[in-house]
Write an enzyme that holds these catalytic residues in place. Structure first.
Site, mmCIF file in Angstrom:
data_model
loop_
_atom_site.group_PDB
_atom_site.id
_atom_site.type_symbol
_atom_site.label_atom_id
_atom_site.label_comp_id
_atom_site.label_asym_id
_atom_site.label_seq_id
_atom_site.Cartn_x
_atom_site.Cartn_y
_atom_site.Cartn_z
ATOM 1 C CG HIS A 18 -15.257 -26.769 -6.337
ATOM 2 N ND1 HIS A 18 -16.340 -27.984 -7.069
ATOM 3 C CD2 HIS A 18 -15.412 -27.979 -5.377
ATOM 4 C CE1 HIS A 18 -16.507 -28.655 -7.145
ATOM 5 N NE2 HIS A 18 -15.478 -28.839 -5.844
ATOM 6 C CG HIS A 20 -13.743 -29.216 -0.850
ATOM 7 N ND1 HIS A 20 -15.031 -30.152 -0.830
ATOM 8 C CD2 HIS A 20 -13.688 -29.857 -2.291
ATOM 9 C CE1 HIS A 20 -16.095 -30.753 -2.098
ATOM 10 N NE2 HIS A 20 -14.650 -30.176 -2.932
ATOM 11 C CE LYS A 104 -21.087 -30.793 -6.632
ATOM 12 N NZ LYS A 104 -19.288 -30.670 -5.684
ATOM 13 C CG HIS A 141 -17.910 -35.474 -7.730
ATOM 14 N ND1 HIS A 141 -17.203 -34.946 -7.801
ATOM 15 C CD2 HIS A 141 -17.808 -36.454 -8.813
ATOM 16 C CE1 HIS A 141 -16.460 -35.837 -7.824
ATOM 17 N NE2 HIS A 141 -16.484 -36.598 -8.609
ATOM 18 C CG HIS A 179 -14.167 -31.556 -10.213
ATOM 19 N ND1 HIS A 179 -14.494 -32.279 -10.512
ATOM 20 C CD2 HIS A 179 -14.658 -31.305 -8.112
ATOM 21 C CE1 HIS A 179 -15.867 -33.253 -10.007
ATOM 22 N NE2 HIS A 179 -15.607 -32.335 -8.225
ATOM 23 C CG ASP A 252 -12.277 -30.008 -6.343
ATOM 24 O OD1 ASP A 252 -13.132 -29.932 -4.620
ATOM 25 O OD2 ASP A 252 -12.489 -31.350 -7.248
#
Ligand code: DOR
Ligand code: ZN
Length: 350
Positions: A18, A20, A104, A141, A179, A252
């Site tokens: 995970h 970004h 996602k 999420h 997460h 994350d």
């Protein structure tokens, strides 16, 4: 009780399931921090505009690959951002041609760049049906977005109001609860067993809301889902010691430039790529669970996604390493997780 001080940990090259990476200059700056030690990463699609089709995913993947230093051996794995209008055929084609590894789900307006997210879960039932049939993982999420619900309770509400209904309707859909931050999520994962796993971040393991809010406010610990109380932190720390294959590494890592973190409207997200492995090792060591470290970092996630275990190894040596205050390039300033502190482990590729 600790029996023996461990000084070296050697594990298979891990995966970060995970991340970004953002776009453009930030992307170029941050990618090497992940590609250095991780063999693969699952890349979140919440850039602007979001990654909602195959061509966007291919061009985003190329940009990431171009930012990987030649000496690193790394593969970014791409995800499709689900919207109210996602076409099941696009998801199917993207998965079948090997571009999408997963989809996602952001509920609309829950976190960074989620405004294109799903406004009502039943709007994408046909997509879930296709994903269930083809074995495409759904990455979630897991927080409700209703502003009347207390921010600390949004994950627990999500389980009852969104996750459970999805799982009842699509029992064979493979889901990653991303997460996780609460004892409710840990208990839920343990109670389901089938087709449901979770990622856990280093920041949710190392810290709780007191660390973020007591004495002074620490904007670089502000993330989504927000850090919870020590009770929840403890449940997460116990979860990673369990020999159950249901929990794995997903940092994350979510860089925002310093000005957007240290602001009257600071962004949620922690840039932890430079220190994540050392931070995880600290927690496993504190929990006396180093024997579970490799499974968490390098085996459980690969197994869930049906990926081969990475070639090669990394080694962590017990050694104090100072983390610089800032990572900067061309006017971009990023504050890494644990900046200005010492971590206890030095990481090397072996
Ligand atoms: O802290 C977070 N930052 N959580 C998220 O869900 C999104 C991420 C981001 O993209 O900034
Ligand atoms: Zn994320």
């Amino acid at each position: 009780m600790k029996t023996k001080i461990i000084t070296t940990i050697k594990i298979r090259r891990p995966d970060d399931l995970h991340v970004h990476f953002r776009d453009n200059d930030i992307l170029k700056l941050v990618v090497p921090y992940t590609s250095r030690f991780f063999g693969r990463a699952i890349v979140m699609p919440n850039i602007e505009p979001p990654v909602i089709n195959i061509n966007q995913a291919i061009s985003y993947q190329k940009k990431i690959c171009n930012a990987v230093p030649v000496e690193h051996k790394f593969m970014p794995l791409m995800t499709c951002y689900l919207t109210d209008n996602t076409n099941p055929k696009v998801v199917e084609e993207g998965f079948n041609c090997g571009v999408f590894i997963a989809c996602k789900l952001y509920l609309a307006n829950g976190t960074t760049n989620s405004k294109y997210g799903v406004s009502k879960i039943s709007n994408i039932y046909t997509v879930f049906e296709k994903m269930e049939k083809l074995g495409i993982p759904l990455l979630v999420h897991g927080e409700v977005t209703n502003s009347k619900i207390d921010i600390f309770d949004r994950e627990a509400y999500f389980i009852d109001l969104v996750m459970n209904p999805i799982r009842k309707k699509f029992p064979n859909l493979k889901i990653v609860f991303e997460h996780i931050s609460t004892k409710e999520a840990v208990q839920y994962i343990l109670s389901c067993k089938e087709n449901l796993v979770a990622t856990i971040t280093p920041h949710h393991l190392l810290f709780n809301r007191n660390n973020m809010l007591s004495g002074s406010i620490k904007p670089h610990l502000y993330c989504s889902p927000i850090l919870k109380s020590d009770i929840h932190q403890k449940a997460l720390r116990e979860a990673i010691t369990m020999d159950c294959q249901l929990f794995f590494l997903g940092t994350d890592t979510a860089p925002h430039v310093q000005n957007n973190k240290e602001s009257s409207r600071g962004c949620a997200g922690i840039f932890n790529a430079p220190t994540a492995l050392a931070a995880y090792a600290t927690v496993f060591d504190e929990m006396n669970a180093i024997e579970n470290f490799e499974a968490f970092c390098s085996l459980n996630g690969a197994k869930f996604y049906g990926l081969p275990i990475n070639e090669g190894f990394i080694e962590l040596k017990r050694k104090k390493v100072f983390i610089n205050e800032k990572i900067s390039h061309n006017k971009i300033n990023l504050i890494p997780f644990l900046a200005n502190e010492f971590v206890d482990w030095e990481v090397n590729v072996v």
